[in-house]
Design a protein around this motif. Structure first.
Motif, PDB file in Angstrom:
ATOM      1  N   ASP A  35       1.882  -1.818  17.285  1.00  8.71           N
ATOM      2  CA  ASP A  35       2.671  -3.028  16.393  1.00  8.71           C
ATOM      3  C   ASP A  35       4.114  -3.460  16.893  1.00  8.71           C
ATOM      4  OD1 ASP A  35       0.782  -3.051  15.112  1.00  8.71           O
ATOM      5  OD2 ASP A  35       1.112  -1.953  13.306  1.00  8.71           O
ATOM      6  N   CYS A 205       4.665  -1.974  10.935  1.00  8.00           N
ATOM      7  CA  CYS A 205       3.569  -2.742  11.164  1.00  8.00           C
ATOM      8  C   CYS A 205       4.734  -3.072  12.023  1.00  8.00           C
ATOM      9  CB  CYS A 205       3.755  -2.815   9.856  1.00  8.00           C
ATOM     10  SG  CYS A 205       2.128  -1.632   9.448  1.00  8.00           S
ATOM     11  N   THR A 398      -0.361  -7.816   9.173  1.00  5.94           N
ATOM     12  CA  THR A 398       0.517  -7.446   9.412  1.00  5.94           C
ATOM     13  C   THR A 398       1.859  -8.643  10.078  1.00  5.94           C
ATOM     14  OG1 THR A 398       0.347  -7.554  12.081  1.00  5.94           O
ATOM     15  CG2 THR A 398      -0.242  -5.154  10.923  1.00  5.94           C
ATOM     16  N   ASN A 506      -4.448  -4.532  16.976  1.00  2.83           N
ATOM     17  CA  ASN A 506      -3.280  -4.657  15.582  1.00  2.83           C
ATOM     18  C   ASN A 506      -3.040  -5.216  14.473  1.00  2.83           C
ATOM     19  OD1 ASN A 506      -2.280  -5.544  18.912  1.00  2.83           O
ATOM     20  ND2 ASN A 506      -1.612  -4.376  18.151  1.00  2.83           N
TER      21      ASN A 506
END
Length: 517
Positions: A35, A205, A398, A506
């Motif tokens: 991330d 994140c 995220t 991700n």
């Protein structure tokens, strides 16, 4: 402080100016697939070059990050020279990837908040997302940027300052909120230095918590703290500048936690399926036993009915023969013949009925006792117009919005009348999107049986995106198709793209869907 003393760079000035104007081409350091590295692809080095009468008289640099594909946010003090001397100071944008630097233009600045917005062209950067949820003291924070002390230690020439390189990361914790000269700031322990100014302070994140702006003076062993302009100040600045601010307030879940939860959910689902299968098997066995008992009872009842009928016919036949004998003793010939004939027929029928009674056949009884199970549910109930709502418990959010998703899918996998999905082995529908102008590959999947829609995103480097786009170019189907062969070819081509993606995603957004309206 973002500006380096002129005495340290005057000997590099001429080559630096030429390099900046020529936009040097050197290979970047590849970023890691996590991330923070994904966020780092939207972080830039910002350089300012001051000239007078054709000679470089000043040079400074700081950091910044993309809030739009063609705009970066930084500190006002990083680019204040460009505001003060617009005709003599050039702003350079040096991305973390690629082989070029780009000229920027200052479009908004707020000296009180120490924020500035710079616009550029020639490249589209991945945009960072701001986190607007709660932050607690002790929470981990990561700073990204280009600290000047690292540059002074490693730079061998002026060109190193305008060569695309991955930003430096450092980690610390949140130490509270403070007010610095009337500006709301976040106090943190992530290591920053001159040159980090304007760079993002991130959560684990990769979402922006603030804009690094200053550090405390460390004297006689004092601990060093950093100050980052808070997102409330950033929101006000961007709003005044007419720039949208991408925000997300979902709590951060690490990839490891999400994968562990997925495994737990998969194990629970498997255990539930196995338990249901055992229950179904036990229920079916009980139903079959009951049906078998009933079939046995029915078989015996039919046999007994046949035998009772045969016995009754036999009794009637014998009685008729007895009557015939009586008529014979009376000399009644005609009556004797009729009675004897009827008795014989009845006796013959009794024997025939007895021998035709159903036999005891265990196989036939077992076949008669077979339990007919209901047919499995089809996909039909999960097709058509659907409204899909995010399931936070199953998602890892995220950078994306969590608004409802509307889809309209038919039995051939055509979504919204224009996008063809490919069938997977689980009777699900899947489409992999590889856009031209973003550094994100998205795997979209819909399961009609469970009415579950998911978007799995991979935030990739420039090199990875180039490879994915090359594989995507082999996909021939561009619109919806009813041809199974075309959909099979799409599935094969998509599998090639899927295989090239990193093992770990991700972001994954999981939605529960229901019929629209």
């Amino acid at each position: 402080m973002a500006l380096h003393p002129v005495s340290k760079i005057r000997n590099l000035a001429a080559s630096l100016l030429v390099a900046a104007l020529a936009l040097l081409t050197l290979a970047p350091v590849p970023a890691r697939a996590d991330d923070i590295s994904a966020a780092g692809r939207g972080v830039v080095r910002i350089v300012t070059i001051a000239t007078a009468e054709g000679e470089v008289v000043g040079f400074g640099h700081g950091s910044g990050f993309a809030v739009a594909p063609n705009r970066v946010l930084t500190n006002a003090h990083v680019v204040e020279a460009a505001e003060r001397y617009p005709g003599n100071v050039m702003i350079g944008i040096v991305p973390s990837e690629g082989d070029k630097s780009y000229q920027g233009r200052l479009i908004a600045i707020d000296a009180d908040r120490d924020l500035a917005l710079v616009e550029f062209g020639g490249i589209r950067l991945p945009t960072l997302t701001f986190y607007n949820g709660p932050v607690n003291e002790g929470d981990a924070m990561i700073a990204l940027g280009y600290p000047g002390n690292v540059d002074l230690a490693t730079a061998r020439s002026a060109t190193d300052f305008i060569t695309p390189l991955s930003p430096i990361r450092s980690q610390g914790v949140f130490s509270g909120r403070r007010n610095l000269q009337g500006v709301n700031v976040l106090l943190h322990t992530a290591g920053i230095a001159r040159g980090n100014s304007g760079g993002p302070l991130l959560d684990p994140c990769g979402r922006v918590l603030g804009v690094n702006a200053a550090i405390t003076r460390s004297e006689e062993g004092d601990a060093s703290f950093g100050f980052a302009v808070g997102n409330d100040e950033v929101a006000a600045f961007l709003r005044e500048a007419g720039q949208q601010m991408p925000v997300n307030g979902v709590a951060c879940t690490s990839i490891a936690e999400r994968l562990a939860q997925d495994r737990s959910e998969a194990e629970r689902a498997k255990a539930a399926d196995e338990a249901k299968a055992r229950e179904d098997a036990a229920r079916n066995a009980a139903d079959r036993e009951s049906a078998l008992d009933k079939a046995l009872v029915d078989n015996f009842a039919v046999r007994e009915n046949f035998m009772a009928g045969a016995g009754l016919l036999l009794v009637l036949g014998v009685a008729s023969l007895g009557v015939a004998g009586f008529f014979h003793t009376q000399g009644k010939r005609r009556e004797t013949i009729w009675a004897a004939s009827g008795g014989g027929v009845l006796v013959l029928a009794a024997f025939i009925l007895f021998f035709l009674r159903p036999a005891f056949d265990p196989t036939a009884i077992a076949n008669a006792a077979q339990v007919t199970l209901p047919p499995p549910s089809t996909q039909t109930s999960g097709l058509g117009k659907m409204v899909c709502t995010i399931d936070p418990a199953r998602s890892r959010v995220t950078v994306s919005s969590t608004q409802d998703v509307h889809i309209d899918i038919n039995a051939d996998g055509c979504v919204n009348g224009r996008t063809q999905y490919a069938e997977t082995g689980q009777r699900n529908w899947q489409r992999i999107l590889v856009p031209d102008e973003e550094q994100t590959v998205s795997v979209l999947e819909y399961a009609p049986a469970t009415r579950t829609y998911s978007t799995t995103r991979y935030l990739l480097s420039s090199r990875q995106m180039a490879d994915a786009r090359k594989l995507r170019s082999d996909v021939k189907i561009k619109a919806c198709s009813t041809d199974p062969a075309a959909r099979a070819d799409l599935a094969a081509k998509q599998q090639a793209v899927r295989t090239a993606l990193p093992q770990v995603f991700n972001e994954r957004l999981v939605y529960g869907c229901k019929p629209a309206g």
